[in-house]
Enzyme design. Sequence first.
Site, PDB file in Angstrom:
ATOM      1  N   GLY A  12      -0.215  -3.723  -4.581  1.00  0.00           N
ATOM      2  CA  GLY A  12      -1.171  -2.686  -4.989  1.00  0.00           C
ATOM      3  C   GLY A  12      -1.378  -1.684  -3.859  1.00  0.00           C
ATOM      4  N   ASP A  13      -2.031  -0.554  -4.200  1.00  0.00           N
ATOM      5  CA  ASP A  13      -2.370   0.485  -3.211  1.00  0.00           C
ATOM      6  C   ASP A  13      -1.155   1.057  -2.497  1.00  0.00           C
ATOM      7  OD1 ASP A  13      -5.077   0.063  -3.807  1.00  0.00           O
ATOM      8  OD2 ASP A  13      -5.151  -1.617  -2.399  1.00  0.00           O
ATOM      9  N   GLY A  40      -8.025   1.870  -7.722  1.00  0.00           N
ATOM     10  CA  GLY A  40      -8.530   2.936  -6.864  1.00  0.00           C
ATOM     11  C   GLY A  40      -7.320   3.763  -6.496  1.00  0.00           C
ATOM     12  N   HIS A  41      -7.109   4.849  -7.209  1.00  0.00           N
ATOM     13  CA  HIS A  41      -5.918   5.672  -6.992  1.00  0.00           C
ATOM     14  C   HIS A  41      -6.360   6.967  -6.312  1.00  0.00           C
ATOM     15  CE1 HIS A  41      -3.555   3.502 -10.426  1.00  0.00           C
ATOM     16  NE2 HIS A  41      -3.972   2.686  -9.470  1.00  0.00           N
ATOM     17  N   THR A  42      -5.918   7.144  -5.075  1.00  0.00           N
ATOM     18  CA  THR A  42      -6.381   8.298  -4.304  1.00  0.00           C
ATOM     19  C   THR A  42      -5.511   9.515  -4.575  1.00  0.00           C
ATOM     20  OG1 THR A  42      -6.939   6.705  -2.611  1.00  0.00           O
ATOM     21  CG2 THR A  42      -7.094   9.037  -1.995  1.00  0.00           C
ATOM     22  N   THR A 298     -11.611   0.936  -3.995  1.00  0.00           N
ATOM     23  CA  THR A 298     -12.622   0.513  -4.974  1.00  0.00           C
ATOM     24  C   THR A 298     -13.756  -0.242  -4.297  1.00  0.00           C
ATOM     25  OG1 THR A 298     -11.003   0.425  -6.734  1.00  0.00           O
ATOM     26  CG2 THR A 298     -12.984  -0.868  -7.076  1.00  0.00           C
TER      27      THR A 298
HETATM   28  P1  GDP Z   1      -2.779   3.477  -5.245  1.00  0.00           P
HETATM   29  O1  GDP Z   1      -3.844   2.522  -5.651  1.00  0.00           O
HETATM   30  O2  GDP Z   1      -1.421   2.895  -5.366  1.00  0.00           O
HETATM   31  O3  GDP Z   1      -2.890   4.811  -5.915  1.00  0.00           O
HETATM   32  O4  GDP Z   1      -3.002   3.744  -3.679  1.00  0.00           O
HETATM   33  P2  GDP Z   1      -4.400   4.005  -2.934  1.00  0.00           P
HETATM   34  O5  GDP Z   1      -4.844   5.373  -3.259  1.00  0.00           O
HETATM   35  O6  GDP Z   1      -5.345   2.889  -3.168  1.00  0.00           O
HETATM   36  O7  GDP Z   1      -3.973   3.866  -1.428  1.00  0.00           O
HETATM   37  C1  GDP Z   1      -3.048   4.728  -0.845  1.00  0.00           C
HETATM   38  C2  GDP Z   1      -3.731   5.468   0.333  1.00  0.00           C
HETATM   39  O8  GDP Z   1      -2.743   6.052   1.145  1.00  0.00           O
HETATM   40  C3  GDP Z   1      -4.621   6.594  -0.089  1.00  0.00           C
HETATM   41  O9  GDP Z   1      -5.666   6.720   0.841  1.00  0.00           O
HETATM   42  C4  GDP Z   1      -3.713   7.826  -0.024  1.00  0.00           C
HETATM   43  O10 GDP Z   1      -4.401   9.049   0.207  1.00  0.00           O
HETATM   44  C5  GDP Z   1      -2.882   7.473   1.173  1.00  0.00           C
HETATM   45  N1  GDP Z   1      -1.496   7.972   1.148  1.00  0.00           N
HETATM   46  C6  GDP Z   1      -0.628   8.054   0.105  1.00  0.00           C
HETATM   47  N2  GDP Z   1       0.586   8.453   0.520  1.00  0.00           N
HETATM   48  C7  GDP Z   1       0.477   8.612   1.871  1.00  0.00           C
HETATM   49  C8  GDP Z   1       1.396   8.977   2.896  1.00  0.00           C
HETATM   50  O11 GDP Z   1       2.580   9.205   2.670  1.00  0.00           O
HETATM   51  N3  GDP Z   1       0.909   9.017   4.176  1.00  0.00           N
HETATM   52  C9  GDP Z   1      -0.380   8.742   4.484  1.00  0.00           C
HETATM   53  N4  GDP Z   1      -0.762   8.801   5.751  1.00  0.00           N
HETATM   54  N5  GDP Z   1      -1.269   8.392   3.537  1.00  0.00           N
HETATM   55  C10 GDP Z   1      -0.848   8.321   2.261  1.00  0.00           C
HETATM   56  P1  IMO Z   2      -4.766  -0.280  -7.413  1.00  0.00           P
HETATM   57  O1  IMO Z   2      -4.406   0.111  -8.808  1.00  0.00           O
HETATM   58  C1  IMO Z   2      -5.519  -3.573  -4.727  1.00  0.00           C
HETATM   59  C2  IMO Z   2      -6.823  -7.293  -6.603  1.00  0.00           C
HETATM   60  C3  IMO Z   2      -8.151  -7.901  -6.207  1.00  0.00           C
HETATM   61  C4  IMO Z   2      -7.891  -9.366  -6.513  1.00  0.00           C
HETATM   62  C5  IMO Z   2      -6.991  -9.318  -7.753  1.00  0.00           C
HETATM   63  C6  IMO Z   2      -7.746  -9.490  -9.051  1.00  0.00           C
HETATM   64  O2  IMO Z   2      -5.592   0.713  -6.688  1.00  0.00           O
HETATM   65  O3  IMO Z   2      -3.554  -0.734  -6.651  1.00  0.00           O
HETATM   66  P2  IMO Z   2      -9.368  -7.993 -10.501  1.00  0.00           P
HETATM   67  O4  IMO Z   2     -10.603  -7.217 -10.133  1.00  0.00           O
HETATM   68  O5  IMO Z   2      -8.265  -7.158 -11.060  1.00  0.00           O
HETATM   69  O6  IMO Z   2      -9.673  -9.187 -11.372  1.00  0.00           O
HETATM   70  O7  IMO Z   2      -8.847  -8.603  -9.105  1.00  0.00           O
HETATM   71  O8  IMO Z   2      -6.358  -8.059  -7.713  1.00  0.00           O
HETATM   72  N1  IMO Z   2      -6.935  -5.891  -7.061  1.00  0.00           N
HETATM   73  C7  IMO Z   2      -6.472  -4.845  -6.366  1.00  0.00           C
HETATM   74  N2  IMO Z   2      -5.939  -4.771  -5.136  1.00  0.00           N
HETATM   75  N3  IMO Z   2      -5.568  -2.451  -5.492  1.00  0.00           N
HETATM   76  C8  IMO Z   2      -6.034  -2.505  -6.764  1.00  0.00           C
HETATM   77  O9  IMO Z   2      -5.813  -1.511  -7.624  1.00  0.00           O
HETATM   78  C9  IMO Z   2      -6.586  -3.730  -7.234  1.00  0.00           C
HETATM   79  N4  IMO Z   2      -7.132  -4.140  -8.405  1.00  0.00           N
HETATM   80  C10 IMO Z   2      -7.333  -5.465  -8.275  1.00  0.00           C
HETATM   81  O10 IMO Z   2      -8.434  -7.665  -4.844  1.00  0.00           O
HETATM   82  O11 IMO Z   2      -7.155  -9.977  -5.488  1.00  0.00           O
HETATM   83 MG    MG Z   3      -5.550   1.650  -4.909  1.00  0.00          MG
END
Ligand code: GDP
Ligand code: IMO
Ligand code: MG
Length: 421
Positions: A12-13, A40-42, A298
């Site tokens: 994730g993330d 949590g999609h940034t 998140t």
């Molecule tokens: P998602 O859940 O897969 O959408 O990812 P998240 O948004 O939770 O986490 C990715 C984080 O990395 C966010 O804070 C983005 O703004 C940041 N991010 C994404 N791509 C890059 C990159 O290429 N470089 C840096 N430094 N930050 C990035």
């Molecule tokens: P994005 O889409 C990272 C993790 C939780 C926990 C497990 C189950 O931003 O990548 P839940 O609340 O779904 O029952 O939790 O999954 N988790 C995430 N970790 N990014 C997320 O979303 C997550 N959504 C859930 O930490 O281990």
């Molecule tokens: Mg995320």
Amino acid sequence: MGAISVVGAQWGDEGKGRIVDYLASKADAVIRYQGGDNAGHTVINEYGKFALHIIPSGIFSKDTINIVGAGTVVNFDRMIDELKNIPEEFHNNLFIDVRAHLIFPFNKDLDGAEENTRKSNDKVGTTKCGIGPTYADKASRIGLRAGDLLLDENILKDKIEHLLSSKNKTLKNYNLAEYTVKDIFDKAMVWKNKFKDKIQDCLPIIEKLVKQGKTILLEGQLGVMRDIDWGVYPYCTSSSTTVGGACALSGVPFREIKSVVGIVKAYTTSVGGGPFPTELFDDVGEKLRRIGGEFGATTGRPRRCGWLDAVALKQSAYLNSFTDIAITKIDVLDDFDTIKIATSYTVDGKTTDYLPDTEAQKRAHVNYEVVKGWMTSTKDCRTWESLPEEAKKYILRIEELIGVRIKYISVGPERDQLIIR
Ligand code: GDP
Ligand code: IMO
Ligand code: MG
């Protein structure tokens, strides 16, 4: 052009939101097909910085339809809050499928209570958004769906009563406050008033787009390692995070999915419990967290950090048939003189490059390949040629290990900090 499935290839993330936001400027629709506001999609663009939880990451492209799809679970209170931060001009193109399940407050209560029954070293570490209990109600066929909000009020009350007859027993077992039909009905009416025009049977919209050959992005939530079946069960989420989930839940038939983009962070992070074989507990892990800003979008929790795991990625690539990879956060590694890649595990004395299931992952010893870092900034690179030689070598080595072409290279969080190769 057909549908493009965007899947998180790790825990994730990985940067799904950032890549979907970029691709959405050329797409006709974005569909979130699983999960809920645990995401949590940034997205960072000219309108600001947003952590999107339930709203699809295509919301900032005015001509793009954004659908919270049939396979999702929706907390409308959270959606109301989220919409407050998004300029109103973008609200028009948001729709919620009638089939999406509703997350009620009691399921958030139960999410926390269920976690509390687990031993401290064995927690799933859920986001406490009520995701698991709501998918459990769906599977038990007692859940309520977005379309139910639009029903005759007496029919809706009957459905709420049936659901509460089961939930209140469970709440009582946990010594939690019970809910009345009125509590839930009143909430349902608030949600109905706010969203009645947005709750629709979205399948005809999707079918029309598919038949017209329009471009549809299928935005996955979380990553393959947290998939309910293929992830680190039970330390996983309660839905299918793979392209298989997109096939079953988005309303786009599988043959229309023309490409599957795996999103890979240049190292690995995980929030929540369960095995994470390449996790670093030393200064190097701390440095990745600091430079990468690795705190949950998140829950704000510090993310566990570790080196890239090619063993896990190979399994992701197989399960999803990735056609392309987008690698993100290459710039975070700018200041590391050596970088490691996990290439195999040794489990019970046997070395393998096959990712074993949860319990074996906990026992695995990880074998690494050491790669030279580039020790220079990549933030301003906009072409493949302009990347430092060692960065190119790192990317090509990952490509070789996973066996899928790396098409997108992200060197920063902003929309334009992207190299298309
Ligand atoms: P998602 O859940 O897969 O959408 O990812 P998240 O948004 O939770 O986490 C990715 C984080 O990395 C966010 O804070 C983005 O703004 C940041 N991010 C994404 N791509 C890059 C990159 O290429 N470089 C840096 N430094 N930050 C990035
Ligand atoms: P994005 O889409 C990272 C993790 C939780 C926990 C497990 C189950 O931003 O990548 P839940 O609340 O779904 O029952 O939790 O999954 N988790 C995430 N970790 N990014 C997320 O979303 C997550 N959504 C859930 O930490 O281990
Ligand atoms: Mg995320």
